[in-house]
Design a protein around this motif. Structure first.
Motif, short mmCIF file in Angstrom:
data_model
loop_
_atom_site.label_atom_id
_atom_site.label_comp_id
_atom_site.label_asym_id
_atom_site.label_seq_id
_atom_site.Cartn_x
_atom_site.Cartn_y
_atom_site.Cartn_z
N GLN A 20 0.21 -1.12 0.06
CA GLN A 20 0.28 0.23 0.39
C GLN A 20 0.56 0.99 0.09
N LYS A 21 1.71 1.37 0.77
CA LYS A 21 2.60 2.72 0.90
C LYS A 21 3.33 2.49 -0.50
N ARG A 22 3.74 1.68 -1.65
CA ARG A 22 3.86 1.72 -2.92
C ARG A 22 3.30 2.57 -4.22
N SER A 23 2.50 1.77 -3.63
CA SER A 23 1.51 2.93 -4.18
C SER A 23 0.63 3.96 -3.93
N ALA A 24 0.72 3.92 -2.90
CA ALA A 24 0.66 5.71 -2.23
C ALA A 24 1.83 6.40 -2.82
N VAL A 25 2.75 6.31 -2.78
CA VAL A 25 4.76 6.87 -2.74
C VAL A 25 4.56 6.38 -4.36
N ARG A 26 4.32 6.15 -5.42
CA ARG A 26 5.08 6.27 -6.69
C ARG A 26 4.48 7.63 -7.27
N PRO A 27 2.93 7.52 -7.17
CA PRO A 27 2.23 8.20 -7.65
C PRO A 27 2.52 9.92 -7.96
N VAL A 28 2.93 10.05 -6.33
CA VAL A 28 3.62 11.82 -5.83
C VAL A 28 5.20 11.60 -6.34
N VAL A 29 5.96 10.89 -6.63
CA VAL A 29 6.94 10.26 -7.28
C VAL A 29 7.35 10.92 -8.49
N ALA A 30 5.67 10.33 -8.70
CA ALA A 30 6.15 10.80 -10.83
C ALA A 30 5.40 12.03 -10.79
N GLU A 31 4.55 12.37 -10.34
CA GLU A 31 3.61 13.96 -9.64
C GLU A 31 4.93 14.52 -9.75
N LEU A 32 5.53 15.06 -9.09
CA LEU A 32 6.86 15.80 -8.47
C LEU A 32 7.92 15.84 -10.09
N ARG A 33 7.55 14.83 -10.63
CA ARG A 33 8.77 14.64 -11.48
C ARG A 33 8.03 15.07 -12.85
N LYS A 34 7.00 14.91 -13.06
CA LYS A 34 6.73 16.18 -14.06
C LYS A 34 5.68 17.48 -14.45
N ARG A 35 5.53 17.48 -12.81
CA ARG A 35 4.94 18.79 -12.70
C ARG A 35 6.41 19.79 -12.50
N PHE A 36 7.58 19.38 -11.77
CA PHE A 36 8.05 19.91 -11.56
C PHE A 36 9.51 20.19 -12.54
N ASP A 37 9.82 19.13 -12.81
CA ASP A 37 10.65 18.57 -13.79
C ASP A 37 11.89 18.54 -13.02
N VAL A 38 11.89 17.74 -11.89
CA VAL A 38 12.89 17.41 -11.51
C VAL A 38 13.29 16.18 -10.78
N ALA A 39 14.28 15.65 -10.52
CA ALA A 39 14.50 14.57 -10.20
C ALA A 39 14.60 13.94 -8.35
N VAL A 40 13.44 12.86 -9.12
CA VAL A 40 12.58 12.70 -7.36
C VAL A 40 12.77 10.79 -7.08
N SER A 41 13.15 10.66 -5.52
CA SER A 41 12.96 9.27 -5.88
C SER A 41 12.78 8.95 -4.30
N GLU A 42 12.09 7.96 -3.89
CA GLU A 42 11.94 7.23 -2.31
C GLU A 42 13.49 7.08 -1.83
#
Length: 97
Positions: A20-42
């Motif tokens: 459940q954690k992976r399914s909550a964190v993965r979209p946040v990481v993707a949205e940060l990457r897409k919206r702000f053009d940054v490198a992101v990782s858990e």
């Protein structure tokens, strides 16, 4: 050249397993990457199912732009209702470092 990093320590909402954690964190990481053009990782708290540490990094020609991007990323996380931002730690590296 300036490099900025941001560590976001998060408390996740109704999460009871690592799956459940992976399914909550993965979209946040993707949205940060897409919206702000940054490198992101858990980047931490990998074994805890209700905590996540997300690392964000960006590079720009001037320090003000790096600060703006990191500020926007932090504001985006504060605005989320499904998780709580416990702390945000930023670093800025410039030509002198």
């Amino acid at each position: 050249m300036f490099v900025g990093s941001l560590e976001l320590d998060l408390l996740l909402g109704d999460v009871h397993s690592l799956k459940q954690k992976r399914s909550a964190v993965r979209p946040v990481v993707a949205e940060l990457r897409k919206r702000f053009d940054v490198a992101v990782s858990e980047a931490g708290h990998l074994e805890l199912h209700r905590r996540a540490l997300i690392g964000v990094a960006t590079v720009a020609a001037d320090a003000a732009h790096v600060r703006d991007v990191l500020d926007n990323c932090e504001r985006f996380m504060v605005g989320r209702t499904d998780m709580e931002l416990l702390s945000a730690r930023r670093r800025l590296f410039g030509d002198d470092d």
